[in-house]
Structures are given as C-alpha cells and as structure tokens.
Design an enzyme around this catalytic site. Structure first.
Site, PDB file in Angstrom:
ATOM      1  N   HIS A   1      63.848  48.320  54.274  1.00  0.00           N
ATOM      2  CA  HIS A   1      64.962  47.600  53.649  1.00  0.00           C
ATOM      3  C   HIS A   1      64.768  46.097  53.700  1.00  0.00           C
ATOM      4  O   HIS A   1      65.600  45.345  53.227  1.00  0.00           O
ATOM      5  CB  HIS A   1      66.318  48.014  54.249  1.00  0.00           C
ATOM      6  CG  HIS A   1      66.388  47.959  55.737  1.00  0.00           C
ATOM      7  ND1 HIS A   1      66.584  46.794  56.416  1.00  0.00           N
ATOM      8  CD2 HIS A   1      66.269  48.940  56.656  1.00  0.00           C
ATOM      9  CE1 HIS A   1      66.594  47.067  57.717  1.00  0.00           C
ATOM     10  NE2 HIS A   1      66.403  48.345  57.895  1.00  0.00           N
TER      11      HIS A   1
ATOM     12  N   HIS B   1      66.154  38.421  52.910  1.00  0.00           N
ATOM     13  CA  HIS B   1      66.923  39.117  51.872  1.00  0.00           C
ATOM     14  C   HIS B   1      66.698  38.374  50.565  1.00  0.00           C
ATOM     15  O   HIS B   1      66.744  37.147  50.545  1.00  0.00           O
ATOM     16  CB  HIS B   1      68.417  39.102  52.216  1.00  0.00           C
ATOM     17  CG  HIS B   1      68.733  39.735  53.529  1.00  0.00           C
ATOM     18  ND1 HIS B   1      68.977  41.091  53.660  1.00  0.00           N
ATOM     19  CD2 HIS B   1      68.820  39.220  54.778  1.00  0.00           C
ATOM     20  CE1 HIS B   1      69.212  41.375  54.937  1.00  0.00           C
ATOM     21  NE2 HIS B   1      69.125  40.257  55.638  1.00  0.00           N
TER      22      HIS B   1
ATOM     23  N   HIS C   1      66.928  35.478  58.095  1.00  0.00           N
ATOM     24  CA  HIS C   1      67.696  35.687  59.320  1.00  0.00           C
ATOM     25  C   HIS C   1      66.756  35.737  60.521  1.00  0.00           C
ATOM     26  O   HIS C   1      65.877  36.595  60.577  1.00  0.00           O
ATOM     27  CB  HIS C   1      68.487  37.005  59.240  1.00  0.00           C
ATOM     28  CG  HIS C   1      69.587  36.947  58.238  1.00  0.00           C
ATOM     29  ND1 HIS C   1      70.091  38.059  57.615  1.00  0.00           N
ATOM     30  CD2 HIS C   1      70.296  35.880  57.767  1.00  0.00           C
ATOM     31  CE1 HIS C   1      71.064  37.683  56.784  1.00  0.00           C
ATOM     32  NE2 HIS C   1      71.207  36.374  56.858  1.00  0.00           N
TER      33      HIS C   1
ATOM     34  N   THR D   1      74.193  43.028  59.085  1.00  0.00           N
ATOM     35  CA  THR D   1      74.483  43.308  57.671  1.00  0.00           C
ATOM     36  C   THR D   1      73.818  44.605  57.188  1.00  0.00           C
ATOM     37  O   THR D   1      73.793  44.875  55.995  1.00  0.00           O
ATOM     38  CB  THR D   1      74.069  42.133  56.760  1.00  0.00           C
ATOM     39  OG1 THR D   1      72.644  42.018  56.790  1.00  0.00           O
ATOM     40  CG2 THR D   1      74.710  40.835  57.212  1.00  0.00           C
ATOM     41  N   THR D   2      73.253  45.360  58.128  1.00  0.00           N
ATOM     42  CA  THR D   2      72.743  46.703  57.806  1.00  0.00           C
ATOM     43  C   THR D   2      73.334  47.668  58.839  1.00  0.00           C
ATOM     44  O   THR D   2      73.714  47.239  59.925  1.00  0.00           O
ATOM     45  CB  THR D   2      71.195  46.757  57.880  1.00  0.00           C
ATOM     46  OG1 THR D   2      70.760  46.163  59.102  1.00  0.00           O
ATOM     47  CG2 THR D   2      70.560  46.031  56.710  1.00  0.00           C
TER      48      THR D   2
HETATM   49 ZN   LIG Z   1      69.518  40.042  57.583  1.00  0.00          ZN
END
Ligand SMILES: [Zn+2]
Length: 260
Positions: free
Chosen positions: A72, A101, A124, A186-187
């Site tokens: 991801h 991202h 991040h 955020t996942t």
């Molecule tokens: Zn992230």
C-alpha cells in the site's frame, strides 16, 4: 471448492484494504472520532508557543536503503538511532520507517490538505516512543507514535540523475513552522495514537521523480496510485501552529531522489 472459497475471501480482503471508505469493516478503530488525515484550515489554527523547534538526532546522517513495496506504499525502514525530541513532544521518539503517499499520473495525492489544497505527494516519517519496541505496542498509547509529515511540490522538469535508492538528509537542530494535532494512523487499524506534525514548507520534486511512483503496483497487480486516505472530520479537535519561531530556525535540507 474449498480452495476457491479461500481465494475469493482473500480477494475481498484485498479490496477492503484498498478502499478507505470500507476500512471501518476491517477495524472499528477506523470509525473513531480522532482520525487522520484532516484538512487544516489555516484561519482556524491556534498559535502555540509550546511548539518549540525539534531536536533531531541522527537525522544529519545520510542513509541509503532499498525501498520496500509494502502493498500500500513504499517504505524505508530506519535505524532507531534516528531520534526526535522537543516540539512539545512528551518524550523522546525513535524513528522506525518512512513511507510516501501519492496520486495518479502526476496528480495530487497527499493525505492531509491545507485549506482544501492537496499536494502531489506526502512523506510520513514514523517514530515511536523510546520505551516501546514496535508500532503495535506504541499504538496502545494515545501519544505513542509521532509522525513528521512533509508535502512535496512539483517544480520544473529537471532530469534528476537516476538512482535506485532514496537519500535524505536533515540539519539536526532546525525546523520550519509546523502544524500540530492529535490523530491516527492513516491505514488500518487506524490506531488513535499519533501526535501529528506537518511542516508548512514544501519539498521540491521533479515530474520525473513523481512519475517513477506510477510504476509501482499493489499486491493485486493494479497500479499503485492514489494510495492516500481521504480527509476525516476533525470532530472538534484543535490544530495548533508553531508560530513565533521563524527567527530561530534555519533551513531544513531534505534531498529525495527516487527512480525505479
Ligand atoms: Zn502515511
């Protein structure tokens, strides 16, 4: 027959993981009230003088490492000798990894937005409190994780030298102004354990560098694009700003060269 069923449920699981709107079905925490990312409305942020500059340890070193495709995102694991303190964090935090991202075909793919504006890419750098051994352990503490977020902005059409690795470099005692709020990973499992720091100034990126990310693929073979979670409601949370320190800080140097 049994095998076929297993295969189908596996495919559904992958689908759930790649559709942020359905993450609440995977983990209840993703439906929580302090989720990330968020949109930051600059007219509503509160200056906070406790948000002092960070002290970076080990950030001055230059690290080379292969990017790992996590299915991801792409991730680079970091040595725990990289640490941060200050910035009104209640402890010292050690780095574990950074990841990115991005959008699709050079489009915008940051997770956080500033006044509704989305950036092409967001990095991040994930840290956990010194006393913890893993992200899972730190996730049980509401301030167990500290993530530094940086936005990228596409500048020009430079032909950066091809590199298979990422190189990054920080000055060790400086910061630019930043935003601060409490949120989540955020996942999935979207643990509400993150002290978020988002730096206001952007990092330049060439169009070629951004295009390199479009070659990556998700586990299911689909192109790895738009690997961001949409913004989540603030639900009354306040976003703070480290104003009043402009005179104290010097420049943050960060060099990222990515190719495939
Ligand atoms: Zn992230």
């Amino acid at each position: 027959m049994v095998n076929q069923r297993r295969h189908i449920s596996g495919a559904v699981y992958v689908l759930l993981l790649t559709a942020p709107v359905l993450w609440g079905l995977v983990s209840q925490t993703c439906n929580g009230r302090s989720q990330s990312p968020v949109n930051i409305v600059t007219s509503k942020v509160l200056p906070d003088e406790r948000l002092t500059p960070f002290h970076f340890t080990g950030y001055k070193e230059t690290f080379y490492g292969s990017l790992i495709n996590t299915g991801h995102s792409v991730q680079l694991n970091l040595p725990s000798s990289i640490q941060i303190k200050g910035g009104n964090l209640d402890d010292e935090y050690k780095a574990i990894q950074f990841h990115l991202h991005w959008g699709k075909d050079g489009g915008r793919g940051s997770e956080h937005t500033i006044d509704g504006e989305k950036f092409p890419m967001e990095m991040h750098i994930v840290h956990i409190k010194e006393g913890y051994d893993s992200l899972a352990e730190a996730s049980k503490d509401s301030t167990g994780v500290a993530v530094l977020g940086f936005f990228f902005q596409v500048l020009g059409k430079h032909n950066f030298k091809k590199m298979s690795n990422i190189q990054y470099k920080f000055d060790n005692t400086n910061t630019k102004p930043y935003f601060r709020y409490n949120g989540s990973l955020t996942t999935p499992d979207c643990a509400e354990a993150v002290v978020w720091t988002l730096f206001e100034s952007t990092i330049p990126l060439s169009r070629n560098q951004l295009a390199a990310f479009n070659q990556l693929r998700f586990y299911d073979g689909q192109k790895m694009v738009n690997n961001y979670r949409p913004v989540q409601p603030l639900n009354g949370r306040q976003v703070y700003y480290s104003s009043g320190q402009l005179a104290l800080v010097s420049s943050l140097l960060l060099v990222v060269n990515v190719s495939h």
